[in-house]
Design a protein around this motif. Structure first.
Motif, PDB file in Angstrom:
ATOM      1  N   LEU A 163       8.898  -9.892  -3.979  1.00 35.18           N
ATOM      2  CA  LEU A 163       7.463  -9.890  -3.667  1.00 35.18           C
ATOM      3  C   LEU A 163       7.228 -11.008  -2.667  1.00 35.18           C
ATOM      4  O   LEU A 163       7.169 -12.186  -3.032  1.00 35.18           O
ATOM      5  CB  LEU A 163       6.642 -10.114  -4.938  1.00 35.18           C
ATOM      6  CG  LEU A 163       6.943  -9.146  -6.101  1.00 35.18           C
ATOM      7  CD1 LEU A 163       6.133  -9.513  -7.333  1.00 35.18           C
ATOM      8  CD2 LEU A 163       6.681  -7.710  -5.689  1.00 35.18           C
ATOM      9  N   ASN A 164       7.131 -10.625  -1.383  1.00 37.78           N
ATOM     10  CA  ASN A 164       7.148 -11.610  -0.302  1.00 37.78           C
ATOM     11  C   ASN A 164       5.728 -11.887   0.197  1.00 37.78           C
ATOM     12  O   ASN A 164       5.200 -11.177   1.046  1.00 37.78           O
ATOM     13  CB  ASN A 164       8.032 -11.100   0.844  1.00 37.78           C
ATOM     14  CG  ASN A 164       8.261 -12.163   1.905  1.00 37.78           C
ATOM     15  OD1 ASN A 164       7.952 -13.331   1.704  1.00 37.78           O
ATOM     16  ND2 ASN A 164       8.807 -11.745   3.050  1.00 37.78           N
ATOM     17  N   GLU A 165       5.122 -12.921  -0.377  1.00 41.70           N
ATOM     18  CA  GLU A 165       3.826 -13.449   0.068  1.00 41.70           C
ATOM     19  C   GLU A 165       2.737 -12.381   0.074  1.00 41.70           C
ATOM     20  O   GLU A 165       2.002 -12.203   1.050  1.00 41.70           O
ATOM     21  CB  GLU A 165       3.955 -14.106   1.449  1.00 41.70           C
ATOM     22  CG  GLU A 165       4.948 -15.266   1.467  1.00 41.70           C
ATOM     23  CD  GLU A 165       4.947 -16.034   2.780  1.00 41.70           C
ATOM     24  OE1 GLU A 165       3.888 -16.098   3.432  1.00 41.70           O
ATOM     25  OE2 GLU A 165       6.004 -16.572   3.148  1.00 41.70           O
ATOM     26  N   LEU A 166       2.614 -11.661  -1.045  1.00 36.48           N
ATOM     27  CA  LEU A 166       1.547 -10.669  -1.178  1.00 36.48           C
ATOM     28  C   LEU A 166       0.219 -11.374  -1.431  1.00 36.48           C
ATOM     29  O   LEU A 166       0.134 -12.315  -2.234  1.00 36.48           O
ATOM     30  CB  LEU A 166       1.848  -9.713  -2.334  1.00 36.48           C
ATOM     31  CG  LEU A 166       3.127  -8.869  -2.225  1.00 36.48           C
ATOM     32  CD1 LEU A 166       3.283  -8.010  -3.469  1.00 36.48           C
ATOM     33  CD2 LEU A 166       3.102  -8.006  -0.980  1.00 36.48           C
ATOM     34  N   GLU A 167      -0.839 -10.911  -0.760  1.00 37.42           N
ATOM     35  CA  GLU A 167      -2.154 -11.501  -0.974  1.00 37.42           C
ATOM     36  C   GLU A 167      -2.738 -11.052  -2.305  1.00 37.42           C
ATOM     37  O   GLU A 167      -3.560 -11.754  -2.899  1.00 37.42           O
ATOM     38  CB  GLU A 167      -3.100 -11.130   0.178  1.00 37.42           C
ATOM     39  CG  GLU A 167      -2.712 -11.768   1.508  1.00 37.42           C
ATOM     40  CD  GLU A 167      -3.755 -11.518   2.587  1.00 37.42           C
ATOM     41  OE1 GLU A 167      -4.872 -11.089   2.229  1.00 37.42           O
ATOM     42  OE2 GLU A 167      -3.450 -11.765   3.772  1.00 37.42           O
ATOM     43  N   ASP A 168      -2.338  -9.894  -2.780  1.00 39.34           N
ATOM     44  CA  ASP A 168      -2.831  -9.386  -4.054  1.00 39.34           C
ATOM     45  C   ASP A 168      -1.632  -9.004  -4.931  1.00 39.34           C
ATOM     46  O   ASP A 168      -0.597  -8.544  -4.433  1.00 39.34           O
ATOM     47  CB  ASP A 168      -3.730  -8.165  -3.827  1.00 39.34           C
ATOM     48  CG  ASP A 168      -4.397  -7.708  -5.117  1.00 39.34           C
ATOM     49  OD1 ASP A 168      -4.555  -8.543  -6.026  1.00 39.34           O
ATOM     50  OD2 ASP A 168      -4.747  -6.508  -5.215  1.00 39.34           O
ATOM     51  N   LEU A 169      -1.796  -9.204  -6.236  1.00 37.84           N
ATOM     52  CA  LEU A 169      -0.756  -8.837  -7.199  1.00 37.84           C
ATOM     53  C   LEU A 169      -1.403  -7.956  -8.263  1.00 37.84           C
ATOM     54  O   LEU A 169      -1.883  -8.432  -9.298  1.00 37.84           O
ATOM     55  CB  LEU A 169      -0.139 -10.085  -7.848  1.00 37.84           C
ATOM     56  CG  LEU A 169       0.635 -11.009  -6.901  1.00 37.84           C
ATOM     57  CD1 LEU A 169       0.940 -12.343  -7.578  1.00 37.84           C
ATOM     58  CD2 LEU A 169       1.933 -10.347  -6.453  1.00 37.84           C
ATOM     59  N   PRO A 170      -1.465  -6.651  -8.024  1.00 34.05           N
ATOM     60  CA  PRO A 170      -2.182  -5.739  -8.921  1.00 34.05           C
ATOM     61  C   PRO A 170      -1.611  -5.750 -10.341  1.00 34.05           C
ATOM     62  O   PRO A 170      -0.413  -5.962 -10.557  1.00 34.05           O
ATOM     63  CB  PRO A 170      -1.992  -4.368  -8.269  1.00 34.05           C
ATOM     64  CG  PRO A 170      -1.611  -4.658  -6.863  1.00 34.05           C
ATOM     65  CD  PRO A 170      -0.874  -5.954  -6.873  1.00 34.05           C
TER      66      PRO A 170
ATOM     67  N   ALA B 286       0.818  -1.219   0.000  1.00 33.19           N
ATOM     68  CA  ALA B 286       0.000   0.000   0.000  1.00 33.19           C
ATOM     69  C   ALA B 286       0.849   1.265   0.000  1.00 33.19           C
ATOM     70  O   ALA B 286       0.410   2.314  -0.482  1.00 33.19           O
ATOM     71  CB  ALA B 286      -0.938  -0.009   1.206  1.00 33.19           C
ATOM     72  N   THR B 287       2.033   1.203   0.552  1.00 36.83           N
ATOM     73  CA  THR B 287       2.887   2.398   0.638  1.00 36.83           C
ATOM     74  C   THR B 287       4.022   2.394  -0.394  1.00 36.83           C
ATOM     75  O   THR B 287       4.942   3.201  -0.316  1.00 36.83           O
ATOM     76  CB  THR B 287       3.488   2.498   2.043  1.00 36.83           C
ATOM     77  OG1 THR B 287       4.270   1.325   2.313  1.00 36.83           O
ATOM     78  CG2 THR B 287       2.391   2.635   3.089  1.00 36.83           C
ATOM     79  N   LEU B 288       3.980   1.468  -1.331  1.00 40.27           N
ATOM     80  CA  LEU B 288       5.053   1.351  -2.332  1.00 40.27           C
ATOM     81  C   LEU B 288       5.088   2.574  -3.244  1.00 40.27           C
ATOM     82  O   LEU B 288       4.060   2.996  -3.778  1.00 40.27           O
ATOM     83  CB  LEU B 288       4.839   0.089  -3.176  1.00 40.27           C
ATOM     84  CG  LEU B 288       5.787  -0.106  -4.368  1.00 40.27           C
ATOM     85  CD1 LEU B 288       7.227  -0.277  -3.894  1.00 40.27           C
ATOM     86  CD2 LEU B 288       5.342  -1.299  -5.227  1.00 40.27           C
ATOM     87  N   ASP B 289       6.265   3.147  -3.405  1.00 40.15           N
ATOM     88  CA  ASP B 289       6.479   4.253  -4.339  1.00 40.15           C
ATOM     89  C   ASP B 289       6.949   3.641  -5.673  1.00 40.15           C
ATOM     90  O   ASP B 289       8.093   3.214  -5.816  1.00 40.15           O
ATOM     91  CB  ASP B 289       7.527   5.209  -3.791  1.00 40.15           C
ATOM     92  CG  ASP B 289       7.717   6.434  -4.683  1.00 40.15           C
ATOM     93  OD1 ASP B 289       7.115   6.470  -5.789  1.00 40.15           O
ATOM     94  OD2 ASP B 289       8.470   7.337  -4.290  1.00 40.15           O
ATOM     95  N   TYR B 290       6.048   3.597  -6.663  1.00 44.30           N
ATOM     96  CA  TYR B 290       6.346   2.964  -7.946  1.00 44.30           C
ATOM     97  C   TYR B 290       7.502   3.652  -8.662  1.00 44.30           C
ATOM     98  O   TYR B 290       8.192   3.042  -9.476  1.00 44.30           O
ATOM     99  CB  TYR B 290       5.104   2.962  -8.839  1.00 44.30           C
ATOM    100  CG  TYR B 290       4.103   1.877  -8.503  1.00 44.30           C
ATOM    101  CD1 TYR B 290       3.905   0.798  -9.363  1.00 44.30           C
ATOM    102  CD2 TYR B 290       3.359   1.911  -7.330  1.00 44.30           C
ATOM    103  CE1 TYR B 290       2.988  -0.206  -9.079  1.00 44.30           C
ATOM    104  CE2 TYR B 290       2.437   0.920  -7.020  1.00 44.30           C
ATOM    105  CZ  TYR B 290       2.260  -0.141  -7.902  1.00 44.30           C
ATOM    106  OH  TYR B 290       1.361  -1.131  -7.612  1.00 44.30           O
TER     107      TYR B 290
END
Length: 641
Positions: A352-359, A337-341
């Motif tokens: 990518l460490n065990e993300l529940e969502d991969l937008p 949620a706080t990632l600066d693209y």
């Protein structure tokens, strides 16, 4: 028998003239009788008979003389055996790959082959000559004498199909005589059969007398110490293996280390330490065979810190902070949620460490990052649906996830040849402590790195030769796996986080079209060049925001140490090496040449073509016969009464 000028045969009617002259002169004798002179009568009869024989002999001689003279001017000949290929063009395909450095009975194979061409080809003989690196169309031996004498060995292997395509493109719908000169090392062809059916093909195979050879295959940094680099040097011995070979290490043309390489079997590895300074030099051996593979060029500079971002729960990312330490990495941990693209493009690796969502937006951004040379590491979450994982993974290749299964699996197999582990293990390990997982997805369509006991993939990778995508098949949190406690986790993630351009090691292989990413900004019309004291070239370059991608293609033509130059600024040290495809002189493959006519030298080819396609002209023999009949007439005139 045929005639070039058959119209001259009409002059055979002239044979009537000597016949008429002969008949005109052949008058009857008048009889005169003398009484009681018996002896004189007998003498008269004898003289009369001799005169008739002489005249008939002269007539026959003159008729034959004129006949031979007329036939000579008509130029008789016997037709050649092979008339269909009489107008063929001569095409010479000459192998100048490094294996032709080997020495035969009369010296180096390539130099001896060139010398035979210079000595045996007539100056007026038109031909085309193609080598691995040079092409001479429609020329003669005198015109290209200097070029042949100065012809250098090529890093490109002898590719018969490629050369055939070159000829067919240039000379369509023409019949050809091919002369193929090669030692047949690593030679295979798909077009050889068709070539033999449609053309006349001769095969000359120079053979080496000494097939023993030692080559340096690879040099890696196996360990970084406080004051030294430890280099692991891999060598191959072909032929005899009971050898001792001197090995030296040079940096900036100064010797920094020496040792002896001993072989107990075909392959051996030497570990040697050098001072921990910038290294720009080569490792060199001395043997009595091929020289091209006796040097391995290497550039080592101070490693730069790699930039790594771990996206996921901060608690789950704690183990990564202990691997990506501040002395070698710039590590950041962030929630999705706080990632600066905007920061992604400046990273070297993204975890990518065990993300529940991969937008979808994240997948698109990381695809661009991967294409520019970044590493992406995907650790799935047990809650992920296979469709979600596959929708994300399709950005990086054809890998596929299947349903999650609940069963304990042990991780038992290591791919020691994978680049991730090339410098990790001194020898293959078979009894290490096996980690395990409780839940795992199926994972296919990917190069395995670590496997379960049932050969399913635990960790795999795919690459575009710039960046690498690493995929786990199972979550590695402590509730699902004890992989975080296994010694294997440190080298695995450490090497995943490294960027090739920042490790400090720059050594590339000529002809493999390798690429290099540099962090530099190019102004308009500004280019990067690769230079050393003897040679320079401009590689293909692509601007990627604040980076530049260099593609080397088949350049440079010569191995050595180089610098990457932008204007007057040196951006990096870099080294290039020849591929080792020609090192094994025992790998002779003549199966592709079985349908060709094998000969020993070019003179045999020329003699064969001349004898088969040259008409047998016999007018000279009729001239000789004319002279003989002329001499015969003179002798008859003088000695026959």
């Amino acid at each position: 028998m045929q005639f070039k000028h058959p119209e001259i045969l009409y002059f055979l009617f002239l044979l009537v003239i000597p016949i008429l002259v002969h008949l005109f002169q052949l008058r009857r004798f008048k009889k005169e009788y003398f009484t009681n002179v018996k002896l004189l009568k007998e003498l008269q009869i004898q003289t009369r008979k001799s005169s008739k024989i002489k005249k008939w002999l002269l007539l026959a001689t003159r008729l034959l003389l004129l006949t031979c003279l007329i036939l000579a001017f008509a130029q008789p000949f016997f037709e050649a055996k092979d008339t269909t290929n009489k107008g063929n063009e001569l095409i010479i395909l000459l192998d100048n790959s490094f294996s032709m450095q080997a020495k035969g009975a009369k010296g180096e194979l390539l130099k001896r082959s060139i010398q035979e061409l210079l000595e045996e080809l007539p100056e007026n003989q038109q031909f085309s000559l193609l080598t691995n690196s040079e092409i001479f169309w429609d020329t003669d031996i005198k015109s290209i004498q200097k070029e042949l004498q100065n012809l250098e060995y090529s890093a490109m292997p002898f590719q018969l199909d490629y050369l055939i395509n070159q000829v067919e493109t240039k000379k369509k719908n023409t019949k050809k005589d091919y002369v193929i000169i090669t030692d047949a090392i690593q030679s295979e062809s798909k077009k050889a059969l068709d070539l033999a059916e449609q053309n006349v093909v001769y095969f000359i195979q120079p053979e080496a007398e000494n097939k023993n050879n030692v080559s340096i295959e690879k040099v890696l940094i196996s360990q970084v110490l406080d004051q030294f680099y430890e280099l692991k040097i891999s060598l191959n011995a072909f032929g005899e293996t009971d050898l001792e070979v001197p090995l030296s290490v040079f940096s900036n043309n100064k010797a920094v280390a020496k040792t002896i390489a001993k072989f107990e079997n075909q392959k051996t590895e030497i570990s040697i330490t050098i001072p921990k300074n910038d290294f720009h030099g080569n490792i060199s051996i001395e043997d009595n065979s091929l020289s091209y593979d006796n040097d391995y060029y290497l550039s080592i500079s101070k490693p730069e810190k790699a930039n790594v971002i771990a996206i996921g729960n901060s608690d789950k990312n704690n183990f990564l902070s202990r691997i990506f330490t501040s002395d070698e990495f710039n590590f950041q941990s962030t929630e999705l949620a706080t990632l600066d693209y905007n920061k992604i493009e400046n990273q070297d690796a993204i975890v990518l460490n065990e993300l529940e969502d991969l937008p979808t937006a994240l997948g698109t951004t990381l695809k661009s990052f991967y294409e520019k040379g970044g590493n992406v590491i995907l650790i799935p979450n047990a809650k992920n649906a296979p469709s979600l994982l596959n929708g994300f993974a399709k950005n990086f290749g054809g890998l596929s996830y299947s349903q999650l299964t609940t069963s304990v699996k042990q991780i038992t197999k290591i791919n020691f040849s994978h680049p991730l582990y090339q410098t990790v293990f001194e020898k293959k390990v078979t009894n290490f402590q096996y980690p395990n997982v409780k839940e795992s997805f199926g994972l296919t369509g990917i190069t395995n790195i670590l496997q379960y006991e049932d050969n399913a993939v635990f960790v795999g990778s795919t690459t575009n030769r710039l960046g690498t995508f690493y995929a786990f098949s199972a979550p590695i949190n402590k509730q699902n796996s004890n992989f975080q406690n296994a010694p294997l986790i440190v080298p695995t993630f450490y090497n995943m986080g490294q960027n090739q351009g920042k490790t400090g090691v720059n050594a590339y292989t000529i002809g493999e079209n390798e690429k290099l990413i540099l962090e530099t900004i190019l102004a308009k019309d500004e280019v990067i060049s690769i230079k050393n004291k003897e040679y320079s070239f401009i590689p293909m370059q692509q601007i990627l925001n604040a980076k530049c991608k260099l593609s080397f293609g088949d350049y440079p033509e010569k191995a050595g140490n180089f610098e990457v130059i932008k204007g007057n600024q040196s951006l990096s040290k870099i080294s290039f090496n020849y591929p080792r495809t020609e090192s094994d002189l025992t790998q002779v493959s003549t199966s592709s040449f079985e349908d060709f006519t094998k000969v020993n030298n070019i003179s045999t080819v020329l003699n064969d073509i001349a004898s088969e396609r040259t008409s047998n002209e016999i007018w000279k023999w009729f001239i000789i016969a004319t002279l003989l009949f002329l001499i015969t007439e003179l002798l008859i005139q003088k000695f026959v009464k």
